[in-house]
Design an enzyme around this catalytic site. Structure first.
Site, PDB file in Angstrom:
ATOM      1  N   LYS A  17     -39.037  74.673 122.091  1.00 48.71           N
ATOM      2  CA  LYS A  17     -38.426  73.355 121.919  1.00 48.71           C
ATOM      3  C   LYS A  17     -37.794  72.930 123.238  1.00 48.71           C
ATOM      4  O   LYS A  17     -37.863  71.782 123.627  1.00 48.71           O
ATOM      5  CB  LYS A  17     -37.334  73.390 120.846  1.00 48.71           C
ATOM      6  CG  LYS A  17     -37.828  73.456 119.434  1.00 48.71           C
ATOM      7  CD  LYS A  17     -36.643  73.367 118.489  1.00 48.71           C
ATOM      8  CE  LYS A  17     -37.085  73.331 117.056  1.00 48.71           C
ATOM      9  NZ  LYS A  17     -35.957  73.257 116.132  1.00 48.71           N
ATOM     10  N   ASN A  61     -36.787  76.590 110.325  1.00 46.33           N
ATOM     11  CA  ASN A  61     -36.995  75.209 109.925  1.00 46.33           C
ATOM     12  C   ASN A  61     -37.108  74.406 111.211  1.00 46.33           C
ATOM     13  O   ASN A  61     -36.444  74.706 112.193  1.00 46.33           O
ATOM     14  CB  ASN A  61     -35.809  74.719 109.082  1.00 46.33           C
ATOM     15  CG  ASN A  61     -35.981  73.280 108.698  1.00 46.33           C
ATOM     16  OD1 ASN A  61     -36.973  72.897 108.105  1.00 46.33           O
ATOM     17  ND2 ASN A  61     -35.018  72.461 109.054  1.00 46.33           N
ATOM     18  N   GLU A  62     -37.955  73.424 111.173  1.00 45.32           N
ATOM     19  CA  GLU A  62     -38.184  72.590 112.356  1.00 45.32           C
ATOM     20  C   GLU A  62     -38.741  73.402 113.516  1.00 45.32           C
ATOM     21  O   GLU A  62     -38.502  73.064 114.676  1.00 45.32           O
ATOM     22  CB  GLU A  62     -36.908  71.863 112.776  1.00 45.32           C
ATOM     23  CG  GLU A  62     -36.347  70.959 111.717  1.00 45.32           C
ATOM     24  CD  GLU A  62     -34.966  70.420 112.063  1.00 45.32           C
ATOM     25  OE1 GLU A  62     -34.471  70.667 113.181  1.00 45.32           O
ATOM     26  OE2 GLU A  62     -34.380  69.753 111.196  1.00 45.32           O
ATOM     27  N   VAL A  63     -39.446  74.481 113.219  1.00 38.21           N
ATOM     28  CA  VAL A  63     -40.109  75.229 114.284  1.00 38.21           C
ATOM     29  C   VAL A  63     -41.482  74.609 114.498  1.00 38.21           C
ATOM     30  O   VAL A  63     -42.133  74.155 113.554  1.00 38.21           O
ATOM     31  CB  VAL A  63     -40.203  76.743 113.967  1.00 38.21           C
ATOM     32  CG1 VAL A  63     -38.834  77.369 113.867  1.00 38.21           C
ATOM     33  CG2 VAL A  63     -40.987  77.004 112.712  1.00 38.21           C
ATOM     34  N   GLN A 101     -44.650  74.847 112.346  1.00 36.77           N
ATOM     35  CA  GLN A 101     -44.652  74.275 111.000  1.00 36.77           C
ATOM     36  C   GLN A 101     -45.171  72.842 110.965  1.00 36.77           C
ATOM     37  O   GLN A 101     -45.571  72.375 109.925  1.00 36.77           O
ATOM     38  CB  GLN A 101     -43.245  74.308 110.400  1.00 36.77           C
ATOM     39  CG  GLN A 101     -42.756  75.694 110.116  1.00 36.77           C
ATOM     40  CD  GLN A 101     -41.305  75.699 109.652  1.00 36.77           C
ATOM     41  OE1 GLN A 101     -40.523  74.846 110.019  1.00 36.77           O
ATOM     42  NE2 GLN A 101     -40.955  76.684 108.847  1.00 36.77           N
TER      43      GLN A 101
END
Length: 171
Positions: A102, A139-141, A144
């Site tokens: 990210k 989550n929010e990786v 996904q």
């Protein structure tokens, strides 16, 4: 002769997800009314402040919240002690990224070497908290939602109650 002693609070809670009845806690149907709660306390910052966290949870309960997803990193142990005491349900989450980055210096740099030891440590540390009813591995990786090739985490299986064997199956 006592050579070592360790005291820990723990709770026993029966949790079952039923396709017809939904979530059953100790045999009773519970309607989840949850929120997502990031680790920081707004203007107070990310350092844990017990009274500020307690006040935040009390305010949330005051508007009907009974469940909290603690994103994206393992919570402070004191926060789980509060959720236990206040009777909240918790989704305990560990990762903010896997192998896709990210930001240039995020966890993706060490994920291959550290995801399993970190996951094992969190499970071992938090396993006695009755507030924890679900575990989340991210989550929010990027894997996904980006469609990019990358790691896909499928299953986390705790093999024994000591937390000494954790298998993370990847494809």
């Amino acid at each position: 002769q006592v050579v070592d002693r360790y005291e820990t609070r723990f709770g026993i809670r029966s949790v079952r997800f039923d396709p017809e009845q939904g979530l059953l806690v100790n045999g009773q149907h519970i309607r989840i009314q949850g929120v997502n709660n990031h680790h920081d306390l707004g203007a107070l910052g990310a350092a844990f402040n017990l009274r500020a966290a307690e006040r935040q949870l009390e305010l949330l309960q005051g508007v009907g919240v009974n469940a909290i997803r603690l994103s994206h990193n393992p919570p402070a142990p004191e926060l789980l002690e509060l959720t236990d005491r206040l009777g909240l349900l918790v989704i305990d989450e560990i990762f903010d990224s896997w192998e896709l980055k990210k930001t240039p210096l995020d966890f993706h740099l060490v994920f291959p070497d550290w995801h399993e030891p970190d996951l094992r440590a969190m499970l071992r540390r938090d396993r006695n908290h009755p507030s924890v009813v679900l575990w989340s591995v991210g989550n929010e990786v990027g894997e996904q939602y980006t469609g990019d090739k990358g790691l896909r985490m499928q299953v986390v299986r705790v093999v024994d109650t000591s937390g000494s064997v954790v298998r993370v199956l990847l494809d």
